[in-house]
Design a protein around this motif. Structure first.
Motif, short mmCIF file in Angstrom:
data_model
loop_
_atom_site.label_atom_id
_atom_site.label_comp_id
_atom_site.label_asym_id
_atom_site.label_seq_id
_atom_site.Cartn_x
_atom_site.Cartn_y
_atom_site.Cartn_z
N ARG A 149 -7.06 78.75 54.62
CA ARG A 149 -8.34 78.15 55.01
C ARG A 149 -9.37 79.24 55.26
NH1 ARG A 149 -7.46 74.12 59.83
NH2 ARG A 149 -9.60 73.60 59.22
N LYS A 150 -10.57 79.04 54.74
CA LYS A 150 -11.62 80.06 54.87
C LYS A 150 -11.91 80.37 56.33
CE LYS A 150 -15.03 80.22 51.96
NZ LYS A 150 -16.28 79.94 51.18
N GLU A 151 -11.93 79.34 57.19
CA GLU A 151 -12.27 79.56 58.59
C GLU A 151 -11.18 80.32 59.34
OE1 GLU A 151 -12.91 75.75 60.30
OE2 GLU A 151 -10.80 75.15 60.26
N ASP A 152 -9.97 80.33 58.82
CA ASP A 152 -8.87 81.03 59.49
C ASP A 152 -8.53 82.36 58.82
OD1 ASP A 152 -8.59 78.86 61.22
OD2 ASP A 152 -7.21 77.84 59.86
N ALA A 153 -9.22 82.70 57.74
CA ALA A 153 -8.88 83.90 56.97
C ALA A 153 -9.09 85.16 57.80
CB ALA A 153 -9.72 83.96 55.71
N TYR A 154 -8.24 86.16 57.57
CA TYR A 154 -8.35 87.42 58.31
C TYR A 154 -9.48 88.29 57.76
CZ TYR A 154 -6.66 91.22 61.25
OH TYR A 154 -6.55 92.20 62.21
N GLY A 155 -9.82 88.05 56.52
CA GLY A 155 -10.90 88.79 55.88
C GLY A 155 -11.36 88.04 54.65
N CYS A 191 -3.82 89.81 40.47
CA CYS A 191 -3.98 89.03 41.70
C CYS A 191 -4.44 89.87 42.89
CB CYS A 191 -2.66 88.32 42.03
SG CYS A 191 -2.14 87.17 40.75
N VAL A 192 -5.08 90.99 42.61
CA VAL A 192 -5.61 91.86 43.65
C VAL A 192 -7.07 91.51 43.94
CG1 VAL A 192 -6.16 94.25 44.28
CG2 VAL A 192 -4.03 93.74 43.07
N SER A 193 -7.42 91.45 45.23
CA SER A 193 -8.81 91.31 45.67
C SER A 193 -9.48 90.03 45.17
CB SER A 193 -9.63 92.53 45.23
OG SER A 193 -10.82 92.64 45.96
N ASN A 194 -8.79 88.91 45.38
CA ASN A 194 -9.37 87.60 45.11
C ASN A 194 -10.14 87.15 46.36
OD1 ASN A 194 -9.95 85.14 43.85
ND2 ASN A 194 -7.88 84.95 43.03
N GLN A 195 -10.84 86.03 46.26
CA GLN A 195 -11.60 85.52 47.40
C GLN A 195 -11.45 84.01 47.51
OE1 GLN A 195 -15.63 87.16 47.96
NE2 GLN A 195 -15.20 88.59 46.28
N ILE A 196 -11.64 83.51 48.73
CA ILE A 196 -11.60 82.07 48.96
C ILE A 196 -12.97 81.50 48.63
CG2 ILE A 196 -11.19 80.25 50.66
CD1 ILE A 196 -9.44 82.21 52.22
N GLU A 197 -13.05 80.71 47.59
CA GLU A 197 -14.33 80.19 47.11
C GLU A 197 -14.70 78.88 47.80
OE1 GLU A 197 -17.57 80.53 44.14
OE2 GLU A 197 -16.18 81.91 45.10
N GLU A 198 -13.72 78.00 47.99
CA GLU A 198 -13.96 76.70 48.61
C GLU A 198 -13.49 76.74 50.06
OE1 GLU A 198 -12.35 73.67 46.09
OE2 GLU A 198 -13.21 74.55 44.27
N ASP A 199 -13.30 75.59 50.67
CA ASP A 199 -12.87 75.55 52.08
C ASP A 199 -11.49 76.16 52.26
OD1 ASP A 199 -15.22 74.38 52.85
OD2 ASP A 199 -14.44 72.34 52.76
N GLU A 200 -10.66 76.03 51.23
CA GLU A 200 -9.33 76.62 51.31
C GLU A 200 -8.82 76.93 49.91
OE1 GLU A 200 -6.62 73.85 53.14
OE2 GLU A 200 -6.31 72.75 51.28
N VAL A 201 -7.87 77.85 49.87
CA VAL A 201 -7.15 78.18 48.63
C VAL A 201 -5.73 77.65 48.77
CG1 VAL A 201 -6.10 80.05 47.30
CG2 VAL A 201 -8.50 80.19 47.97
N VAL A 202 -5.25 77.00 47.72
CA VAL A 202 -3.86 76.55 47.68
C VAL A 202 -3.11 77.49 46.75
CG1 VAL A 202 -2.28 74.67 47.14
CG2 VAL A 202 -4.56 74.15 48.06
N VAL A 203 -2.10 78.15 47.31
CA VAL A 203 -1.24 79.05 46.54
C VAL A 203 0.06 78.32 46.27
CG1 VAL A 203 -0.12 81.31 46.46
CG2 VAL A 203 -2.25 81.02 47.74
#
Length: 219
Positions: A149-155, A191-203
């Motif tokens: 989740r973007k709001e919980d991301a460490y960076g 898969c290095v240095s990706n970003q969260i574009e929406e509210d969350e990323v599903v892996v």
């Protein structure tokens, strides 16, 4: 016994991060590891356990804990088959901790860092949540679908690497650089240095073990 272990190891330690992490934890099991014991000593924090070969720790500090406190000390010969941090992680698992947070596992020699990342397999196999944390990185292993989740991301960035065997069927939804059914191998830097574009990323992936690194630039 606390359900959370905080391991203070001998790598680079950010004073504010370590102190805040310990203060926010509810009755943590604090395990001081070799040089990390010096940090605890200087900040008058009494650990629950002390482990290591103490080859980089002042003998006066070791003697203080031996003679002035009741802290259990597990001292090992420097010629041993496991790193000090691995010994501490195994102790946390043995004590029945449900979560293990490792501080001071980064910032120095790359071989020590990589050994510490691989050591995450020990709690992973035991079903224990374990994280390596410093001021710029949060590192853990995942073996199943995970939501970032973007709001919980460490960076703002996240990177994925396979641990051991290739990771098959890797799919990323909600990322700046999405993927579908990708096979991730040890030589893969896609898969290095990706970003969260929406509210969350599903892996999501069908098989394998993924090293998940959430990262941010140095302030």
């Amino acid at each position: 016994m606390s359900n959370k272990a905080i391991i203070v190891s001998g790598g680079a330690l950010n004073e504010e991060l370590v102190l805040n992490t310990i203060r926010r934890a509810e009755n943590p099991c604090i395990i001081g590891v070799d040089k990390g014991v010096e940090f605890l000593y200087e900040h008058q924090i009494i650990p629950s356990y002390i482990v290591g070969d103490f080859d980089s720790l002042s003998r006066d500090i070791v003697d203080y804990y031996k003679n002035e406190t009741k802290v259990p000390i597990r001292e090992y010969n420097p010629v041993k088959d496991a790193s000090d941090t691995e010994i501490a992680v195994r102790l946390g698992v043995t004590l029945g901790c449900e979560k293990i947070l490792i501080l001071g596992a980064t910032g120095g020699r790359i071989d020590h860092l990589w050994a510490n990342v691989q050591t995450l397999m020990i709690p992973f196999k035991a079903g224990v949540e374990a994280v390596i944390l410093d001021s710029q990185n949060r590192i853990r292993l995942i073996g199943e679908e995970t939501h970032l989740r973007k709001e919980d991301a460490y960076g703002p960035y996240f990177s994925l690497f396979p641990l051991g065997e290739p990771v098959y069927g890797l799919t990323l939804e909600g990322a700046k650089y999405p993927l579908s059914e990708h096979t991730m191998t040890a030589s893969d830097s896609l898969c290095v240095s990706n970003q969260i574009e929406e509210d969350e990323v599903v892996v999501n992936f069908r098989s394998g073990i993924v090293i998940l690194m959430e990262t941010r630039d140095k302030k």
